[in-house]
Motif scaffolding. Structure first.
Motif, short mmCIF file in Angstrom:
data_model
loop_
_atom_site.label_atom_id
_atom_site.label_comp_id
_atom_site.label_asym_id
_atom_site.label_seq_id
_atom_site.Cartn_x
_atom_site.Cartn_y
_atom_site.Cartn_z
N ARG A 61 0.83 -1.21 0.00
CA ARG A 61 0.00 0.00 0.00
C ARG A 61 0.86 1.26 0.00
NH1 ARG A 61 -3.09 -3.16 -1.41
NH2 ARG A 61 -5.10 -3.77 -0.50
N LYS A 62 2.07 1.17 -0.59
CA LYS A 62 2.97 2.32 -0.54
C LYS A 62 2.42 3.51 -1.33
CE LYS A 62 5.95 0.58 -4.28
NZ LYS A 62 7.34 0.22 -4.65
N TYR A 63 1.70 3.24 -2.42
CA TYR A 63 1.14 4.37 -3.20
C TYR A 63 -0.03 5.01 -2.46
CZ TYR A 63 4.05 2.61 -6.98
OH TYR A 63 5.13 2.22 -7.71
N TYR A 64 -0.82 4.17 -1.79
CA TYR A 64 -1.92 4.69 -0.98
C TYR A 64 -1.37 5.55 0.16
CZ TYR A 64 -5.76 4.72 2.39
OH TYR A 64 -6.73 5.11 3.29
N LYS B 77 1.55 6.99 0.21
CA LYS B 77 2.17 8.18 -0.40
C LYS B 77 1.13 9.24 -0.70
CE LYS B 77 4.83 9.69 -4.45
NZ LYS B 77 3.81 10.67 -4.85
N ASP B 78 -0.03 8.81 -1.21
CA ASP B 78 -1.10 9.77 -1.52
C ASP B 78 -1.57 10.49 -0.26
OD1 ASP B 78 -0.98 9.16 -4.19
OD2 ASP B 78 -2.65 7.74 -4.15
N ASP C 182 1.12 12.88 0.72
CA ASP C 182 1.09 14.04 -0.18
C ASP C 182 -0.02 14.99 0.21
OD1 ASP C 182 3.23 13.08 -1.57
OD2 ASP C 182 2.07 12.26 -3.24
#
Length: 589
Positions: free
Chosen positions: A223-226, A228-229, A232
């Protein structure tokens, strides 16, 4: 009305901050005295320039000019030395005050009950102890370095201008009321923007701490992109909040530049007219130019100070918000320390809710334990098992009813004397980022190395510790990350054993130990429990068969109690739990 209340709040914060300055009042007074001397030296320079132009230059008195020049050089060197001493002294005072505030904050946080931590992310608490206290450094430095000398400079310069030429002084200062109005209007607007920014910063720190602590979960579920979002989003709010606050704050500077230029134009025009009429000497005009520059410099500094003041007030407000937070668990002044206990425990019609709106986690519960008994608490998740141990440890107070130890209501004894006679083992045993020896010694700070080794041997931890690179001096890293879950648990057992508690609580303490390790540690657990009132919470029912009594909980109530064999014969709730785990034993049971 809100603005009045807000200003009142700022005054209160300043008063409270001054209590931390009070122990250093003599040193601060010395620093202020040095500042005043430096400011006086700087302020007299334009007046000496006026004398040199109007008198010595006009009379072509070279000797007097040389002497005056040497005097100015010596005065500036003297001023520079005093300024250096002041800077070093103020840095030391500020640093010590910040240390005192951090000590007060950390010490107070340690006294707060679990409700405080239940409702606040750890990252936000760290933000208060580190970030907000750091923000106060600007206020403390600027209060002495900017506020006092600049206010003194403004007053002194205005007085000297009035002495030199009252009419010209009045004309030059005509823009000041308009500038002050613009400054306060803009700063009030900026104040709210800085508050929003600090909230965003606190949320960013909180999320960063949480995500780094849960990195294994993030990577385990990919879930690194989740993550990261979300990061952010937090950092975007933080950046936007900062830019909005800075933009609002910096909107003042164009006004300042405009008024500064306007005051110079007014001085030139009025100076020309007065000198043409013969009412103004060239030296006086030069002195006024220097004084106007000296006047605007502290005004600019005070504007910067107000910016730091507003920002620091928000930080101070959050710091004192924590310091003003009252613990739910408070020792009354009249209560005494709990004497050495035998270990009798009684719950007298105890009801407890974690919040007023919650369904009670424990409902009208009563039972008694004799000193030295080994009892177990079993039941489904949320049945109230951990709540019972939390109440015994007085991490929370009952909503209704009372908890007694040796016949004494635990509210009538000090928390320190109660908890110092208890040992608690949790499923996720926390280890500090220090050596194994120091982690075990945490249970008894004055324990010798030999006592540490004996405690480790008793719970069968000695063998694996000796195989490590540095043995007992091996650092376990943060939360014991370099050790397996079972190894951490064994070290925690040794820590509990060396503390020699009269009441021992094991909350799923063997859940992370494999079967082979569990067999090794059982003997150590028996030694740990011997002669102590022991309360065991376990879902693995094989670990509680030898308990003197088993309490079966469901939905906050004790629905059954008895020994292992008695409960199996009753074919009740415990029988169902046991049969679900050991279906192959149904017929024998």
């Amino acid at each position: 009305m809100n603005d009045i209340l807000h200003e009142s709040s700022k005054i209160q914060i300043v008063k409270r901050l001054l209590t931390y300055v009070k122990p250093y009042k003599l040193k601060v007074t010395l620093v202020i005295l040095l500042l005043l001397i430096v400011m006086a030296c700087n302020s007299v320079t334009p007046y000496l320039m006026k004398i040199s132009i109007d008198t010595f230059v006009a009379e072509k008195n070279v000797k007097a000019l040389i002497l005056l020049g040497c005097g100015l050089i010596l005065m500036n060197v003297f001023s520079m030395i005093l300024s250096g001493i002041r800077t070093i002294a103020m840095s030391k005072i500020t640093n010590q005050i910040l240390v005192d505030i951090r000590h007060s904050l950390y010490t107070h946080i340690q006294t707060l009950s679990f409700n405080f931590f239940d409702n606040r992310p750890v990252g936000k608490i760290i933000s208060r102890v580190v970030g907000d206290v750091n923000a106060l450094q600007n206020l403390l430095n600027n209060s002495i370095v900017n506020l006092i000398p600049n206010v003194f400079t403004i007053i002194l310069v205005i007085c000297l201008m009035l002495i030199l030429n009252p009419m010209l002084a009045g004309i030059c200062l005509i823009t000041m009321p308009l500038l002050l109005f613009a400054m306060f209007y803009i700063q009030i607007k900026a104040d709210n923007k800085w508050k929003i920014f600090r909230e965003h910063r606190s949320s960013l720190i909180g999320y960063t701490h949480e995500s780094l602590s849960g990195m294994k979960v993030i990577q385990g579920f990919s879930r690194k992109y989740y993550a990261k979002d979300k990061f952010d989003s937090h950092i975007g709010n933080h950046a936007n909040g900062f830019m909005t606050a800075v933009f609002t704050q910096d909107f003042f500077w164009p006004f300042l530049t405009a008024f500064r230029g306007l005051s110079m134009v007014i001085l030139l025009g009025s100076g020309y007219l007065l000198s043409k009429q013969g009412n103004l000497s060239l030296g006086t005009l030069m002195a006024f130019f220097m004084y106007i520059e000296m006047l605007w410099r502290p005004i600019i500094n005070l504007s910067s100070f107000y910016n730091a003041f507003v920002t620091s007030m928000s930080a101070g407000e959050r710091i004192f918000d924590i310091l003003d937070t009252k613990s739910d668990i408070v020792d009354e002044a009249s209560i005494k320390a709990l004497p050495q206990i035998k270990g009798d425990i009684e719950f007298d019609h105890v009801t407890f809710s974690y919040t007023n709106a919650d369904i009670p986690a424990l409902k009208n519960t009563s039972f008694k334990l004799k000193a030295g008994e080994k009892i177990a608490l079993v039941g489904e998740t949320g049945a109230g098992k951990t709540t019972i141990t939390n109440l015994i440890s007085r991490f929370y107070d009952p909503t209704f009813g009372c908890v007694k130890i040796d016949g004494l209501d635990i509210k009538d004894v000090t928390v320190e004397s109660l908890r110092s006679q208890m040992g608690i083992m949790l499923q996720d045993s926390f280890l500090f980022s220090t050596s194994i020896k120091e982690n075990i010694r945490y249970g008894k700070l004055n324990a010798t190395d030999e006592e540490v080794v004996q405690a480790a041997k008793a719970v069968n931890a000695h063998e694996f510790i000796e195989k490590l690179e540095k043995g007992y001096d091996t650092d376990v890293n943060e939360r014991g990350s370099r050790l397996s879950l079972g190894q951490r648990q064994l070290i925690a057992f040794a820590r509990a054993l060396i503390a020699d508690p009269r009441i021992l609580i094991l909350d799923e303490a063997t859940a992370n130990i494999d079967t082979e390790t569990e067999l090794l540690v059982q003997e150590g657990i028996k030694k740990l429990m011997k002669g102590r009132t022991s309360i065991v919470i376990a879902h693995r029912l094989s670990t509680i068969r030898d308990c003197d009594k088993i309490f079966v909980l469901s939905k906050g109530k004790i629905v059954e109690s008895g020994t292992h064999d008695e409960l199996l014969k009753n074919h009740g709730y415990y029988y169902k739990l046991y049969s679900a785990q050991y279906s192959f034993l149904k017929q024998d049971a």
